[in-house]
Every structure is written in structure tokens, then in C-alpha cells.
Design a protein around this motif. Structure first.
Motif, PDB file in Angstrom:
ATOM      1  N   ASP A  26       0.876  -1.184   0.000  1.00 53.12           N
ATOM      2  CA  ASP A  26       0.000   0.000   0.000  1.00 53.12           C
ATOM      3  C   ASP A  26       0.908   1.226   0.000  1.00 53.12           C
ATOM      4  O   ASP A  26       1.195   1.820   1.037  1.00 53.12           O
ATOM      5  CB  ASP A  26      -0.920   0.003   1.227  1.00 53.12           C
ATOM      6  CG  ASP A  26      -1.887   1.184   1.193  1.00 53.12           C
ATOM      7  OD1 ASP A  26      -2.000   1.841   0.135  1.00 53.12           O
ATOM      8  OD2 ASP A  26      -2.522   1.469   2.212  1.00 53.12           O
ATOM      9  N   LEU A  28       0.645   4.306  -0.991  1.00 51.62           N
ATOM     10  CA  LEU A  28       0.058   5.540  -0.431  1.00 51.62           C
ATOM     11  C   LEU A  28      -1.009   5.157   0.582  1.00 51.62           C
ATOM     12  O   LEU A  28      -2.152   4.982   0.214  1.00 51.62           O
ATOM     13  CB  LEU A  28      -0.559   6.400  -1.549  1.00 51.62           C
ATOM     14  CG  LEU A  28       0.416   6.964  -2.586  1.00 51.62           C
ATOM     15  CD1 LEU A  28      -0.340   7.721  -3.678  1.00 51.62           C
ATOM     16  CD2 LEU A  28       1.447   7.873  -1.960  1.00 51.62           C
ATOM     17  N   ARG A  29      -0.693   5.061   1.872  1.00 44.96           N
ATOM     18  CA  ARG A  29       0.589   5.265   2.441  1.00 44.96           C
ATOM     19  C   ARG A  29       0.959   4.209   3.485  1.00 44.96           C
ATOM     20  O   ARG A  29       2.018   4.268   4.087  1.00 44.96           O
ATOM     21  CB  ARG A  29       0.598   6.627   3.157  1.00 44.96           C
ATOM     22  CG  ARG A  29       0.348   7.836   2.227  1.00 44.96           C
ATOM     23  CD  ARG A  29       0.027   9.104   3.010  1.00 44.96           C
ATOM     24  NE  ARG A  29      -1.312   9.030   3.594  1.00 44.96           N
ATOM     25  CZ  ARG A  29      -1.859   9.986   4.351  1.00 44.96           C
ATOM     26  NH1 ARG A  29      -1.173  11.094   4.593  1.00 44.96           N
ATOM     27  NH2 ARG A  29      -3.073   9.870   4.863  1.00 44.96           N
ATOM     28  N   ALA A  30       0.024   3.269   3.725  1.00 39.88           N
ATOM     29  CA  ALA A  30       0.180   2.421   4.921  1.00 39.88           C
ATOM     30  C   ALA A  30       1.501   1.651   4.977  1.00 39.88           C
ATOM     31  O   ALA A  30       2.172   1.643   6.009  1.00 39.88           O
ATOM     32  CB  ALA A  30      -0.997   1.464   5.045  1.00 39.88           C
ATOM     33  N   GLU A  71      -5.839   6.756   9.533  1.00 37.18           N
ATOM     34  CA  GLU A  71      -6.595   7.807   8.849  1.00 37.18           C
ATOM     35  C   GLU A  71      -7.967   7.329   8.429  1.00 37.18           C
ATOM     36  O   GLU A  71      -8.231   6.133   8.339  1.00 37.18           O
ATOM     37  CB  GLU A  71      -5.830   8.283   7.604  1.00 37.18           C
ATOM     38  CG  GLU A  71      -5.443   7.206   6.589  1.00 37.18           C
ATOM     39  CD  GLU A  71      -6.557   6.560   5.816  1.00 37.18           C
ATOM     40  OE1 GLU A  71      -7.426   7.300   5.316  1.00 37.18           O
ATOM     41  OE2 GLU A  71      -6.563   5.312   5.690  1.00 37.18           O
ATOM     42  N   THR A  74      -7.940   9.951   4.365  1.00 37.41           N
ATOM     43  CA  THR A  74      -6.568  10.503   4.404  1.00 37.41           C
ATOM     44  C   THR A  74      -6.227  11.289   5.686  1.00 37.41           C
ATOM     45  O   THR A  74      -5.064  11.581   5.936  1.00 37.41           O
ATOM     46  CB  THR A  74      -6.206  11.406   3.182  1.00 37.41           C
ATOM     47  OG1 THR A  74      -6.844  12.677   3.326  1.00 37.41           O
ATOM     48  CG2 THR A  74      -6.578  10.790   1.854  1.00 37.41           C
ATOM     49  N   ASN A  84      -1.681   9.060   9.155  1.00 38.69           N
ATOM     50  CA  ASN A  84      -1.037   7.993   8.379  1.00 38.69           C
ATOM     51  C   ASN A  84       0.043   8.565   7.472  1.00 38.69           C
ATOM     52  O   ASN A  84       0.397   7.980   6.464  1.00 38.69           O
ATOM     53  CB  ASN A  84      -2.079   7.229   7.563  1.00 38.69           C
ATOM     54  CG  ASN A  84      -1.503   5.954   6.982  1.00 38.69           C
ATOM     55  OD1 ASN A  84      -0.637   5.338   7.584  1.00 38.69           O
ATOM     56  ND2 ASN A  84      -1.971   5.564   5.794  1.00 38.69           N
ATOM     57  N   THR A 103      -6.063   1.864   8.812  1.00 35.08           N
ATOM     58  CA  THR A 103      -6.134   2.688   7.593  1.00 35.08           C
ATOM     59  C   THR A 103      -7.214   2.123   6.676  1.00 35.08           C
ATOM     60  O   THR A 103      -7.622   0.973   6.803  1.00 35.08           O
ATOM     61  CB  THR A 103      -4.790   2.751   6.842  1.00 35.08           C
ATOM     62  OG1 THR A 103      -4.548   1.507   6.194  1.00 35.08           O
ATOM     63  CG2 THR A 103      -3.628   3.078   7.759  1.00 35.08           C
ATOM     64  N   THR A 104      -7.640   2.954   5.732  1.00 31.43           N
ATOM     65  CA  THR A 104      -8.781   2.590   4.894  1.00 31.43           C
ATOM     66  C   THR A 104      -8.551   1.313   4.093  1.00 31.43           C
ATOM     67  O   THR A 104      -9.457   0.489   3.953  1.00 31.43           O
ATOM     68  CB  THR A 104      -9.085   3.758   3.919  1.00 31.43           C
ATOM     69  OG1 THR A 104      -9.094   4.961   4.670  1.00 31.43           O
ATOM     70  CG2 THR A 104     -10.410   3.569   3.213  1.00 31.43           C
ATOM     71  N   ASN A 105      -7.359   1.169   3.554  1.00 25.36           N
ATOM     72  CA  ASN A 105      -7.100   0.004   2.696  1.00 25.36           C
ATOM     73  C   ASN A 105      -5.967  -0.881   3.232  1.00 25.36           C
ATOM     74  O   ASN A 105      -6.076  -2.100   3.256  1.00 25.36           O
ATOM     75  CB  ASN A 105      -6.716   0.463   1.280  1.00 25.36           C
ATOM     76  CG  ASN A 105      -7.750   1.419   0.698  1.00 25.36           C
ATOM     77  OD1 ASN A 105      -8.845   1.029   0.358  1.00 25.36           O
ATOM     78  ND2 ASN A 105      -7.406   2.694   0.604  1.00 25.36           N
ATOM     79  N   GLY A 106      -4.847  -0.244   3.615  1.00 20.87           N
ATOM     80  CA  GLY A 106      -3.630  -1.006   3.916  1.00 20.87           C
ATOM     81  C   GLY A 106      -3.736  -1.913   5.119  1.00 20.87           C
ATOM     82  O   GLY A 106      -3.433  -3.103   5.043  1.00 20.87           O
ATOM     83  N   SER A 107      -4.166  -1.367   6.271  1.00 22.43           N
ATOM     84  CA  SER A 107      -4.200  -2.221   7.473  1.00 22.43           C
ATOM     85  C   SER A 107      -5.247  -3.319   7.292  1.00 22.43           C
ATOM     86  O   SER A 107      -5.069  -4.444   7.760  1.00 22.43           O
ATOM     87  CB  SER A 107      -4.459  -1.391   8.736  1.00 22.43           C
ATOM     88  OG  SER A 107      -5.776  -0.896   8.755  1.00 22.43           O
ATOM     89  N   HIS A 203      -5.299   8.517  -5.856  1.00 24.94           N
ATOM     90  CA  HIS A 203      -5.017   8.657  -4.423  1.00 24.94           C
ATOM     91  C   HIS A 203      -3.981   9.770  -4.182  1.00 24.94           C
ATOM     92  O   HIS A 203      -4.105  10.549  -3.234  1.00 24.94           O
ATOM     93  CB  HIS A 203      -4.509   7.318  -3.872  1.00 24.94           C
ATOM     94  CG  HIS A 203      -4.573   7.219  -2.379  1.00 24.94           C
ATOM     95  ND1 HIS A 203      -4.459   6.030  -1.716  1.00 24.94           N
ATOM     96  CD2 HIS A 203      -4.724   8.156  -1.423  1.00 24.94           C
ATOM     97  CE1 HIS A 203      -4.536   6.252  -0.410  1.00 24.94           C
ATOM     98  NE2 HIS A 203      -4.698   7.532  -0.207  1.00 24.94           N
ATOM     99  N   LEU A 207      -4.409  13.085  -1.864  1.00 24.26           N
ATOM    100  CA  LEU A 207      -3.470  13.460  -0.796  1.00 24.26           C
ATOM    101  C   LEU A 207      -2.988  14.899  -0.976  1.00 24.26           C
ATOM    102  O   LEU A 207      -2.919  15.674  -0.017  1.00 24.26           O
ATOM    103  CB  LEU A 207      -2.275  12.495  -0.778  1.00 24.26           C
ATOM    104  CG  LEU A 207      -2.568  11.095  -0.228  1.00 24.26           C
ATOM    105  CD1 LEU A 207      -1.385  10.154  -0.487  1.00 24.26           C
ATOM    106  CD2 LEU A 207      -2.869  11.139   1.265  1.00 24.26           C
TER     107      LEU A 207
END
Ligand code: MLT
Length: 249
Positions: A26, A28-30, A71, A74, A84, A103-107, A203, A207
Motif C-alpha cells: 500500500d 500511499l501510504r500504509a 486515517e 486521508t 497515516n 487505515t482505509t485500505n492497507g491495514s 489517491h 493526498l
């Protein structure tokens, strides 16, 4: 050796990852933030897939040794210590700390892949080190792109393509899925100037709009780190904290 690439976590359910060697990207940015935090001395990162769970487990934390970061859209979440942005995770702030990360996607992607036998995080920051590590490990690999709100995103796919290209420098005749071949092709078409590419993605534009232009620069630093972040039992650490990890380095 075979390399699979998934363009979104929605391409596979949790059980798909059982026993696999998985690398979550990920950019941006995780995963750039995770690399930065661990390189700056954070003890561990605890990725979670909901804000509620982050708040719940932070209730058990005491003594100021645990921070909550992450986040929504973001921006730093109310009540969290950190956002994040990799730039939030300085030595002064994170050294010696456990960090719960939502985080929205990464975690969420990391949590989805939790049944993997080997689970790592990668970004442009630690790309070459990860390629060498994966080559030495010699396993079949699944690259999981965190994507953007469940959809394909260019930056993670380009990073995946570059990771595969780096592994191919060590080993010829790797078996590649169609998605892996496509990621290489996209990395050749769009991946020359990483900073420019990042700033032109959906993305990246979001940001910049939200005041995080410096994060684009921070996330574009190729091979500034040689970390191999490793997930086990709910936490991500560096190998020195995980002596059982065969880094091969
Ligand atoms: C994510 O997990 O989607 C990102 O890291 C979001 C962001 O930081 O903008």
C-alpha cells in the motif's frame, strides 16, 4: 517459483492466504508508513481493520508506550495520536512504541492476509531488500495490492511490477500469473518517475488536495530502507525482533 498478484483484497477471501507467503503493498501510504515507523525504532505495529477495534485494544494500553495511528479519508482520526503520514512517525515520536494502525485500505489488507505462513509489507522504500529476501526464501509468492477503496490502483500495481522485476534479476524463468505479467507491463509504461507517477494517481491527487504533498515525496524514496517487516500473531516487527524469520540476508 511462482508469483501471483492480486489487484485488490476483494480478489480473495481470508482462507485463500492460508499457508502462503504474502507481501502486502500500500504505497500511499500504509506500507510506506509501516516501514518508516519500524525503521525509526517503533517496537511493533498492530494493524487492525476497524476504528472500534483500535479503540478497544488501546484501552488495555498503559504507560504511554502505545500509540494509535491511522486515517479516514486521508486525515487523522479524532482521538488518535498519529495520522497515516510517514512524516508523523519520527524517531522522537515512535521509538520504542507499539503502534495500533487503522487505515482505509492497507491495514485491512494486512488483516485479511493474516493466515499467511509468511506475511510481509512492501513499498518503494524497501523494494530491493524485499526482492532479495523473497528470492532467498524461494517460496511461491502472492503480492496483495491494497488498492483504493476495494478497487485497482496504479501505484500499488506498479510497485508490484517493480518488485517482480527485481526478483527476476536474481532468478530467471519465474512462473508469472497474468496479473503479475500485467503489473510488470504497467510498471514499464508508467513507473519511470515514481514521484510524478504517484502525484498523478487518484489517491496521490487526493493526498495533495488534502495537504499531504510532502508524503508523495516521502513515499517515492526507492530503496531508502532495507527492512523486512514481518507479521506474526497480530503484530508487525522487523526480523531482529522476530529471530525465527529466515531473512536469508
Ligand atoms: C490506506 O490504507 O488506504 C492508506 O494508507 C490511506 C491513506 O493514508 O491515505
Amino acid at each position: 517459483m511462482k508469483i501471483h498478484t492480486l489487484f485488490s483484497p476483494l480478489n480473495a477471501d481470508e482462507l485463500y492466504f492460508t499457508g502462503r507467503t504474502t507481501v502486502v503493498i500500500d504505497v500511499l501510504r500504509a506500507t510506506s508508513t509501516i516501514d518508516t515507523a519500524l525503521s525509526n525504532g517503533a517496537k511493533e505495529i498492530i494493524p487492525v481493520d476497524s476504528v472500534e477495534f483500535a479503540m478497544k485494544i488501546s484501552g488495555n494500553a498503559f504507560g504511554g508506550q502505545t500509540l494509535i495511528g491511522g486515517e479516514r479519508n486521508t486525515k487523522k482520526i479524532d482521538g488518535f495520536h498519529l495520522g497515516n503520514s510517514p512524516l508523523d512517525y519520527s524517531v522522537e515520536k515512535v521509538s520504542g512504541k507499539s503502534i495500533i494502525l487503522f487505515t482505509t485500505n492497507g491495514s485491512k489488507a494486512i488483516v485479511r492476509a493474516k493466515f499467511s505462513e509468511n506475511l510481509h509489507t512492501c513499498s518503494f522504500l524497501n523494494l530491493s531488500a524485499m526482492a532479495e529476501y523473497l528470492y532467498n526464501l524461494g517460496n511461491e509468492v502472492t503480492i496483495l495490492c491494497a488498492g483504493f477503496n476495494g478497487m485497482f490502483c496504479l501505484e500499488d500495481t506498479i510497485c508490484a511490477g517493480k518488485l517482480i522485476t527485481e526478483i527476476e534479476k536474481f532468478k530467471e524463468n519465474i512462473e508469472l500469473t497474468d496479473a503479475s505479467k500485467a503489473s510488470i507491463s504497467l510498471s514499464k509504461s508508467f513507473g519511470r518517475g515514481i514521484k510524478k507517477m504517484l502525484s498523478e494517481t487518484q489517491h496521490g491527487k487526493l493526498l495533495i488536495e488534502n495537504g499531504f504533498e510532502d508524503d508523495i515525496e516521502a513515499c517515492s524514496q526507492s530503496n531508502s530502507s532495507s527492512s523486512i517487516p514481518f507479521y506474526r500473531s497480530g503484530v508487525i516487527k522487523l526480523p531482529k525482533e522476530n529471530p525465527e524469520v529466515k531473512t536469508g540476508l
